[in-house]
Enzyme design. Structure first.
Site, short mmCIF file in Angstrom:
data_model
loop_
_atom_site.label_atom_id
_atom_site.label_comp_id
_atom_site.label_asym_id
_atom_site.label_seq_id
_atom_site.Cartn_x
_atom_site.Cartn_y
_atom_site.Cartn_z
N HIS A 1 -28.08 -0.82 -21.80
CA HIS A 1 -29.05 -0.57 -20.95
C HIS A 1 -28.65 -0.95 -19.06
CE1 HIS A 1 -32.24 -3.85 -19.73
NE2 HIS A 1 -33.10 -2.64 -19.14
N GLU B 1 -28.05 3.14 -18.93
CA GLU B 1 -29.86 3.99 -18.18
C GLU B 1 -30.30 3.51 -17.19
OE1 GLU B 1 -33.61 2.15 -18.59
OE2 GLU B 1 -32.57 1.18 -20.43
N GLU C 1 -27.42 -2.08 -9.94
CA GLU C 1 -28.71 -2.20 -11.08
C GLU C 1 -27.61 -3.20 -12.18
OE1 GLU C 1 -31.23 -0.24 -11.12
OE2 GLU C 1 -30.86 -0.29 -9.52
N GLU D 1 -33.76 -8.70 -15.05
CA GLU D 1 -34.75 -8.63 -15.96
C GLU D 1 -34.56 -9.32 -17.34
OE1 GLU D 1 -35.82 -4.65 -18.69
OE2 GLU D 1 -34.36 -4.35 -17.49
#
Length: 1056
Positions: free
Chosen positions: A124, A127, A200, A225
């Site tokens: 993730h 990505e 990120e 997230e």
């Protein structure tokens, strides 16, 4: 097959073959070499039905599947109007599937099998990080920048449990090449800079990065997230279900990342994962549409694959070792603030491991079996579980799941008391026995196969995207993706199996459910201090990380924090990225031909002739103007149940059966539409929608007649079941839609329709449904429904629309005429409850190029001349670790020139300021600005660790815009992004709907288009000052999130 059917098939085949895309594809031959690729034999590999086929979806949502076609290097599928070409790359072994179809919305995707063995979220975070810059495009965040340099109809990336997928689609050939270049470089040659990983993924940073005295905390986009994702109890349950049912390999971990494990991932591990997984030998390429295949192959070979050699990719997923005995597991979750009964917040399910998804027919059969078991009020598990009164709704992830190497089936209940866990297990076991004994009614099987037929025919605008998602899991397990297209073949085989063995399905139930030791019972119960415990574990993890830091480490963390801020603030040169120009945008839109006639001499009906592939789409809007105010809050509930309570001679079970046998679904929803030219004027009504195959139109319209004339409200227990289910679904939806709830509340007092939006779609509706679900006596609410029916379900204030094939229009008009004449007309003239009603005709020039005749649709709109907008700030305190924020400003209606400027400004602010400040620096998962059709300008953030700081960021964004700190290039990019949305493809079923629903004609759209083209720097600065500067326009604010001492201290906030 009848002669005429054969004739029409031949005709269809002739028509289909004339498509240039298919003609080109059919010329390829096995062994042919094209730009480093070789056309392959289309083998007879095994496949499965991918994607979580949820309750209500017999098949994944792409329109159609097909009849058997023998395996050749190139496979033609006439029913789908497509041709599949399978290739492989000579040097690397990369697999490639091209689907040629006469569709201008072309799609590309590249997919890698990604098999993490821990829950650090490495696939993730990777990505996210590969999209932050690459060798050829080293600027920061080329992915987000391309959103504004392209006319893409879709751009995204997905991390699944065992693969990562990078798709985009566009209608422009140059744009396709530009995006392909960026995607290839990102996937195969990313920079993977340490600072991007920190931004990120996760990092240790001072709370205030410029002050080393402030405490160190965890930050990072994926970290926040996933914290937000697991506030959703349904998501938590579904994740644990997969992890515990398939514990031995990659499915036993959380591919998205567990917030407590994410800080264990190192930058080196991230780079290593890329090296082993993002290699052409572990990749699958997919292209779709009417652009030539050769161009794609040439670009993919030359820009990426030519630089690699074949490797052995060790990413295979072994089969799960089967259990000898069933297992049980229990987990904890957070409290549900909106549970109807606080003592009933437990969830339990029983799940069974099924077959390997590469067994195509078995998987197809089991997905149908799943639908028969759990779908609709006639299914055995609905009767046994939902109607037992033990719980509120099915457990999460109910039904068939084919996204893992071995599929599984799950069924259970949520909203139960902890003491009822055993009861649910007993009901499940008893129901399995009953199904084995009794089987399924033939009509239910036919209804299911009818649903497949209608899904095959319904056309969507994102066929390519649905297709790449549909084949992803199967292809990922080395199944043959072309085999997946042969659904009609499977349907025939399924019918044959039933014919030869009437107990065919019962035997499957016996094999997979009765005698299956690989069975998991998972239960989840809330803990009052669950979120506090999570916070304490995070604090412990943080303490552990900090305890091993030397003074030099801490100094480095501070310096790196400053370096990251400097990088985020640095003006960027994105000139290395390819871009379309504003001049590439079409100056004019094609107009849609509409015809309006009067049915029964009084009801306007809009007809739009479209190539709908044998499907008729019917819609009607009925006005709420005469409905007494005290009944208004119950309109959404009325909409939800009116097609599910029975009608005429049909009880609710027979009605559900008839709807499934004869239609593609019948739905009713509230319809609140602001006037296109005045913010204080709006239409209030209810929208009725349905679709059916041409042959079933009389039956569908008869069903509507019965629902309008003779709806049944006599099943109190069934009504209670529907209420509990609705309340549960609304409560479960908050973690996913928190920013929408915040925005609806923030705009509540800005326009007269805002209050109605909050009442129907906002937190007020969530709370009302909770109160109704709590009632011991539900009769007073049930008695309101016939009263609402009296005002709503008649022909007084209704208008209709039909989208159908040209040859079907005259048949449709007869059925609509019959329907209108057959429904009740009010016996007495009812006066509108609000006296200020404006009659407004649709803005279409008689004889213009849009309408075939000059008849206009007149809408009765509400005007409130006494309305005064006022400011309101609301804080909904919820047990979440993240915030959802909305700030709304009242501006101007759609036709105003300033509306176009504000629309471009919203995009400009999002791309050039808010994305950087809210996501990159603030660590929220998402944030930005948008202008709604109702003239409300909204700032929002999603899964945001900050609250008041984000509201300050919104203020700074306005200052930035007022100062005109943007270039002509920035403005052009914002225009491209806006036009990508404006020019998004429209399905045949939806053509003419802007006119019917919102009163927006093609002339108005063309005028708005010209206003968008004319936006310049001065206009953007002007609207920033005129509407967004403090004190210029009325605004509202709302925050959904945890307790907040700063907000509590401020008396201007209302706490809910």
């Amino acid at each position: 097959m009848k002669k005429e059917e054969i004739g029409s098939l031949k005709q269809k085949s002739r028509r289909w073959r004339s498509g240039a895309a298919n003609e080109r594809a059919l010329r390829y031959r096995e062994g042919e070499q094209i730009h480093g690729f070789t056309v392959q034999q289309v083998g007879r590999g095994f496949v499965h039905l991918r994607s979580r086929v949820r309750v209500g979806h017999v098949l994944p949502r792409w329109e159609s599947l097909c009849r058997k076609v023998e395996a050749y290097p190139v496979t033609a599928v006439p029913e789908l109007f497509l041709t599949a070409v399978k290739l492989s790359h000579d040097n690397t072994g990369a697999r490639y599937l091209h689907v040629a179809r006469e569709d201008s919305n072309n799609l590309f995707s590249v997919q890698f099998r990604t098999t993490p063995m821990d829950s650090t979220g490495v696939p993730h975070i990777l990505e996210h990080t590969v999209l932050c810059g690459s060798q050829k495009y080293p600027c920061r965040d080329p992915f987000f920048k391309m959103l504004n340099r392209s006319l893409s109809t879709f751009m995204n990336a997905f991390t699944a449990s065992d693969y990562t997928l990078y798709p985009f689609s566009t209608q422009n050939p140059k744009d396709f090449q530009n995006l392909l270049s960026v995607y290839l470089d990102a996937a195969f040659f990313p920079c993977l800079r340490q600072l991007d990983f920190w931004q990120e993924g996760w990092r240790l940073e001072h709370e205030n990065p410029t002050d080393p005295e402030t405490p160190l905390v965890f930050k990072g986009v994926v970290f926040n997230e996933m914290k937000g994702a697991f506030t959703d109890n349904e998501r938590l349950f579904a994740q644990h279900l997969q992890n515990k049912l398939l514990p031995d390999h990659t499915y036993g971990v959380i591919s998205g990342g567990d917030p407590l494990s994410i800080p264990d991932l190192t930058w080196e591990q991230l780079k290593q994962f890329h090296a082993t997984h993002y290699h052409p030998s572990n990749s699958r390429f997919f292209t779709y549409g009417n652009f030539p295949l050769e161009q794609h192959l040439k670009q993919i070979h030359e820009e990426a694959l030519v630089k690699f050699q074949r490797i052995e990719s060790n990413t295979d997923i072994p089969k799960q070792k089967l259990w000898e005995n069933p297992r049980e597991h229990s987990i904890k979750c957070g409290l549900d603030s909106f549970a109807a009964d606080p003592s009933k917040q437990t969830t339990v399910s029983v799940s069974y491991l099924l077959t390997d998804i590469t067994d195509t027919f078995e998987t197809f059969t089991l997905s149908l079996l799943s639908s028969l078991l759990v779908e609709g009020p006639n299914s055995p598990f609905y009767k046994a579980l939902i109607e037992s009164g033990v719980g509120t709704d099915f457990s999460p992830d109910v039904g068939f799941n084919g996204s893992t190497r071995e599929a599984y089936f799950s069924v259970g209940l949520q909203g139960i008391a902890e003491r009822d866990i055993d009861t649910v297990k007993q009901i499940v076991a008893r129901t399995v026995d009953e199904v084995i004994a009794k089987g399924f009614e033939e009509d239910r099987i036919e209804a299911l196969l009818h649903k497949i037929e209608i899904q095959l025919k319904h056309q969507s605008t994102s066929f390519g995207l649905a297709l790449t998602s549909y084949i992803a899991s199967c292809w990922n397990q080395d199944g043959d993706p072309v085999e997946l297209l042969k659904i009609a073949d499977k349907v025939s085989q399924f019918r044959q199996c039933l014919k030869e063995n009437p107990r065919f399905l019962q035997e499957k139930v016996e094999t997979y459910f009765k005698g299956n030791p690989h069975r998991l019972t998972l239960s989840m119960s809330p803990e009052e201090d669950y979120h506090d415990k999570q916070a304490r574990m995070e604090a412990e993890k943080l303490k552990q990380k900090i305890s091993v830091l030397s003074g030099e480490d801490k100094k480095q963390i501070f310096e790196k924090g400053l370096e990251l801020i400097a990088l985020q603030n640095k003006p960027e040169d994105a000139s290395c990225l390819p871009a379309l120009k504003v001049s590439d945008i079409e100056p004019k839109i094609p107009f849609t031909v509409l015809e309006t006639t009067l049915a029964a001499d009084e009801v306007p009906v809009q007809y739009c002739a479209q190539p709908t592939n044998g499907v008729v789409y019917f819609r009607a809007v009925s006005s709420l103007n005469t409905l007494p105010e005290e009944l208004k809050p119950y309109v959404p509930l009325f909409c939800n149940v009116i097609t599910k309570m029975g009608c005429g001679a049909l009880g609710y079970r027979e009605q559900a059966q008839k709807i499934e046998l004869k239609t593609g679904g019948m739905s009713v929803s509230p319809h609140i539409i602001p006037d296109d030219s005045h913010l204080d004027v709006y239409e209030q009504g209810v929208l009725f929608s349905s679709l059916c195959l041409d042959r079933n139109l009389p039956e569908m319209m008869h069903l509507w007649s019965e629902i309008f004339n003779n709806p049944r409200f006599d099943e109190e227990e069934h009504f209670r079941v529907l209420v509990r289910k609705t309340a549960q679904e609304l409560s479960n939806g908050i973690p996913d839609c928190g920013h929408l709830y915040a925005s609806i509340r923030a705009s509540k007092n800005l326009t007269p329709s805002g209050e109605l939006q909050e009442m129907f779609n906002g937190m007020d509706q969530v709370k009302l449904m909770k109160r109704i679900a709590e009632m011991s006596d539900i009769k007073p609410v049930l008695r309101k429904l016939p009263r609402i029916k009296k005002y709503l379900l008649n022909s007084d204030n209704i208008r209709c629309s039909v989208n159908a094939a040209p040859q079907q229009i005259s048949e449709a008009s007869k059925e609509i005429e019959k329907f209108i004449k057959g429904i009740t007309k009010s016996k007495k003239e009812r006066k509108p409850v609000r006296p200020h009603v404006i009659e407004k005709s649709s803005d279409v020039k008689p004889g213009g190029c849009e309408m075939l005749n000059s008849l206009q649709i007149t809408r009765k709109l509400i005007n409130d001349p006494t309305f005064k907008p006022c400011q309101m700030k609301t804080h909904f305190v919820l047990p979440f670790p993240v915030n959802y924020i909305g700030e709304c400003v009242r501006t101007v209606p759609y036709p105003a020139a300033d509306y176009a400027s504000l629309r471009i400004l919203a995009r400009l602010m999002t791309a050039k300021f808010l994305h950087r400040e809210i996501r990159e620096k603030g660590g929220a998962y998402g944030g930005g600005a948008k202008l709604s059709h109702n003239g409300i300008f909204t700032f929002y953030s999603y899964r945001d660790p900050n609250s008041l700081a984000t509201l300050k960021t919104f203020e700074k964004a306005v200052e930035w815009a007022k100062a005109g700190e943007f270039t002509q290039q920035d403005i052009d990019e914002a225009k491209l992004a806006v036009f990508a949305a404006v020019d998004a493809p429209i399905a045949p079923s939806d053509k003419g709907m802007d006119h019917f629903l919102y009163g927006i004609s093609d002339e108005m759209k063309q005028s708005h288009r010209e206003q968008l083209f004319a936006v310049n720097s001065d206009k953007l600065i002007d609207v920033s000052n005129k509407y967004l500067a403090p004190g210029k326009s009325t605004r509202g604010l709302a925050v959904l999130g945890p307790e907040n001492t700063d907000i509590t201290k401020d008396p201007s906030w209302v706490k809910r």
